[in-house]
Design an enzyme around this catalytic site. Structure first.
Site, PDB file in Angstrom:
ATOM      1  N   GLU A  93       0.748  -1.185  -0.084  1.00  0.00           N
ATOM      2  CA  GLU A  93      -0.198  -0.018  -0.035  1.00  0.00           C
ATOM      3  C   GLU A  93       0.895   1.400   0.073  1.00  0.00           C
ATOM      4  OE1 GLU A  93      -2.225  -0.037   3.428  1.00  0.00           O
ATOM      5  OE2 GLU A  93      -2.968  -2.048   3.295  1.00  0.00           O
ATOM      6  N   CYS A 106       3.006   8.375   1.983  1.00  0.00           N
ATOM      7  CA  CYS A 106       3.450   7.316   2.771  1.00  0.00           C
ATOM      8  C   CYS A 106       3.871   6.175   2.230  1.00  0.00           C
ATOM      9  CB  CYS A 106       2.245   7.197   3.941  1.00  0.00           C
ATOM     10  SG  CYS A 106       2.407   6.185   5.068  1.00  0.00           S
ATOM     11  N   CYS A 113       4.369  -7.050   8.086  1.00  0.00           N
ATOM     12  CA  CYS A 113       5.050  -6.679   9.291  1.00  0.00           C
ATOM     13  C   CYS A 113       5.230  -7.779  10.394  1.00  0.00           C
ATOM     14  CB  CYS A 113       4.666  -5.278   9.999  1.00  0.00           C
ATOM     15  SG  CYS A 113       5.766  -4.541  10.966  1.00  0.00           S
ATOM     16  N   CYS A 117       2.056  -5.403  16.563  1.00  0.00           N
ATOM     17  CA  CYS A 117       1.720  -4.510  17.406  1.00  0.00           C
ATOM     18  C   CYS A 117      -0.194  -5.113  17.591  1.00  0.00           C
ATOM     19  CB  CYS A 117       1.799  -3.055  17.049  1.00  0.00           C
ATOM     20  SG  CYS A 117       3.456  -2.748  16.773  1.00  0.00           S
ATOM     21  N   CYS A 120      -2.568  -2.807  15.319  1.00  0.00           N
ATOM     22  CA  CYS A 120      -2.083  -2.686  13.772  1.00  0.00           C
ATOM     23  C   CYS A 120      -2.674  -3.799  12.873  1.00  0.00           C
ATOM     24  CB  CYS A 120      -0.590  -2.529  13.443  1.00  0.00           C
ATOM     25  SG  CYS A 120       0.083  -2.140  12.018  1.00  0.00           S
ATOM     26  N   CYS A 337      -2.460   1.875   8.137  1.00  0.00           N
ATOM     27  CA  CYS A 337      -1.486   0.703   7.998  1.00  0.00           C
ATOM     28  C   CYS A 337      -1.965  -0.549   7.757  1.00  0.00           C
ATOM     29  CB  CYS A 337      -0.891   0.718   9.526  1.00  0.00           C
ATOM     30  SG  CYS A 337       0.915   0.475   9.226  1.00  0.00           S
TER      31      CYS A 337
HETATM   32  N1  SAH Z   1       6.730   0.100  11.810  1.00  0.00           N
HETATM   33  C1  SAH Z   1       6.964   1.606  11.870  1.00  0.00           C
HETATM   34  C2  SAH Z   1       6.219   2.169  10.734  1.00  0.00           C
HETATM   35  C3  SAH Z   1       4.753   1.491  10.260  1.00  0.00           C
HETATM   36  S1  SAH Z   1       3.535   1.881  11.321  1.00  0.00           S
HETATM   37  C4  SAH Z   1       6.309   2.000  13.065  1.00  0.00           C
HETATM   38  O1  SAH Z   1       5.886   1.433  13.894  1.00  0.00           O
HETATM   39  O2  SAH Z   1       6.419   3.257  13.428  1.00  0.00           O
HETATM   40  C5  SAH Z   1       2.908   3.516  11.051  1.00  0.00           C
HETATM   41  C6  SAH Z   1       2.219   4.282  11.981  1.00  0.00           C
HETATM   42  O3  SAH Z   1       0.783   3.815  12.019  1.00  0.00           O
HETATM   43  C7  SAH Z   1       2.496   3.827  13.360  1.00  0.00           C
HETATM   44  O4  SAH Z   1       2.707   4.946  14.404  1.00  0.00           O
HETATM   45  C8  SAH Z   1       1.620   2.860  13.834  1.00  0.00           C
HETATM   46  O5  SAH Z   1       1.507   2.736  15.249  1.00  0.00           O
HETATM   47  C9  SAH Z   1       0.442   3.468  13.523  1.00  0.00           C
HETATM   48  N2  SAH Z   1      -0.884   2.602  13.349  1.00  0.00           N
HETATM   49  C10 SAH Z   1      -0.737   1.164  13.141  1.00  0.00           C
HETATM   50  N3  SAH Z   1      -2.267   0.642  13.418  1.00  0.00           N
HETATM   51  C11 SAH Z   1      -2.948   1.908  13.472  1.00  0.00           C
HETATM   52  C12 SAH Z   1      -4.208   1.765  14.010  1.00  0.00           C
HETATM   53  N4  SAH Z   1      -5.227   0.901  13.769  1.00  0.00           N
HETATM   54  N5  SAH Z   1      -4.837   3.201  14.235  1.00  0.00           N
HETATM   55  C13 SAH Z   1      -3.681   4.078  14.101  1.00  0.00           C
HETATM   56  N6  SAH Z   1      -2.635   4.102  13.685  1.00  0.00           N
HETATM   57  C14 SAH Z   1      -2.066   2.925  13.479  1.00  0.00           C
END
Ligand code: SAH
Length: 349
Positions: A93, A106, A113, A117, A120, A337
């Protein structure tokens, strides 16, 4: 067939010479691709027909081989999201956003990944592979070619799509250095941001590079147990040490670090959490970006309500921490994400 996309000029000169062409051909090709966003040799109008045929028989240029599986335009008219299929069939994406200062993109750094998390969508199925330097660049150039029809170009890039950029360090930073080159996109490092979940060795390597690239840390919690639950990386890379490494980075580069903090209802959004966060960041070169969470149904987590977000913000401001709430963009097109890619995978099966 060699794919020349993303090669440095010196390398292109060598290969063009091997085809019996003069070195300046390489310069011309370089300009067509990286300054004019032309990815087909047929469109390179100052090359001879014979050379074009020779080049076509030997070289390919990646953006031409990407398949745009989906383009979604958000109702806010600001956000466009692309689902791109790479040569091996993997999909990534890319999000293009229109701001008052211009366009930002972006990009994804990996297919999926491995960080897992809890909130995510990217990590739902793990990481398939890292993207190559060319694949990272291709996301930028494909969007630039779309924008060039509107006489626009990308002015900012954030590595905040799917994947953990620090686990694909060499390719991510090689791509950013390439974009910085005045012979290509001539983009300032100050207009680039790399976001990490907190891989300390990556932050240190970034510091050693010495470029004034912006660093963003996905913090999301400031209680150790909670953060480990939300972000397993916290076990090996505890957030207190991440903040120390990030502060060192800020001092070396003169760039403030942005801390991202997803607001999750009843989870990390209390005033106590806000105060704790303020205590950790007080007197640091830091600002906070509060992100109303996009819900990922698979995870069952929900975003905080507006009042709670506002209260959280006020605590930070009272403590002189520079903080903003991220505008929610592209929620209707699953711009968060990994969300679109997951939807697509589900539709496929
Ligand atoms: N791995 C890197 C970059 C990708 S994630 C990182 O962790 O920073 C990019 C951003 O999107 C991160 O801040 C992540 O925490 C956020 N993100 C992931 N899932 C999300 C969600 N459901 N709602 C809002 N932000 C989210």
């Amino acid at each position: 067939m060699k794919d020349i996309f993303g090669w440095e000029l010196d390398k292109l000169v060598e290969d063009v010479k091997e085809l019996g062409m003069p070195a300046f051909r390489a310069k011309q090709i370089f300009q067509w691709i990286y300054q004019k966003n032309i990815f087909a040799f047929d469109g390179m109008r100052n090359l001879s027909k014979t050379d074009i045929e020779k080049l076509k028989a030997n070289f390919s240029i990646l953006p031409q081989d990407l398949i745009v599986l989906k383009v979604l335009q958000s109702q806010d008219r600001i956000t466009r999201k692309f689902l791109l299929q790479l040569k091996d069939g993997a999909a990534v994406e890319t999000v293009l956003m229109h701001h008052d200062y211009g366009y930002s993109i972006c990009v994804s750094s990996q297919v999926g990944c491995d960080m897992h998390c809890a909130f995510c969508a990217s990590g739902l199925n793990g990481c398939q592979r890292s993207l190559t330097k060319a694949e990272i660049l291709a996301q930028v150039y494909l969007c630039n070619s779309i924008l060039s029809a509107e006489n626009q170009r990308i002015s900012r890039i954030v590595v905040m799509g799917s994947g953990e950029p620090m686990l694909n360090f060499d390719n991510v930073f090689a791509a950013l250095e390439f974009l910085h080159d005045e012979k290509t996109a001539n983009m300032s490092y100050r207009n680039m941001t790399v976001s990490t979940c907190g891989v300390i060795v990556g932050i240190e390597r970034m510091e050693n590079l010495g470029h004034p690239i912006n660093l963003a840390i996905s913090l999301h919690a400031v209680r150790d147990e909670l953060r480990t639950k939300l972000m397993p990386i916290n076990k090996a890379n505890p957030f207190v040490k991440v903040i120390v490494a990030a502060e060192k980075y800020a001092k070396k580069t003169g760039r403030d670090v942005t801390y991202e903090y997803i607001m999750l209802r009843g989870c990390n959004d209390s005033t106590e959490d806000a105060q704790l966060l303020a205590n950790f960041l007080k007197f640091k070169h830091a600002s906070v970006n509060l992100i109303p969470a996009n819900s990922v149904l698979e995870h069952g987590l929900q975003k905080s309500d507006e009042k709670t977000i506002d209260r959280f913000l006020q605590v930070l401001n009272r403590n002189h921490i520079n903080a903003t709430v991220r505008k929610e963009m592209g929620g209707d097109i699953a711009a968060a994400c990994g969300q679109l890619r997951n939807q697509f995978a589900k539709e496929r099966t």
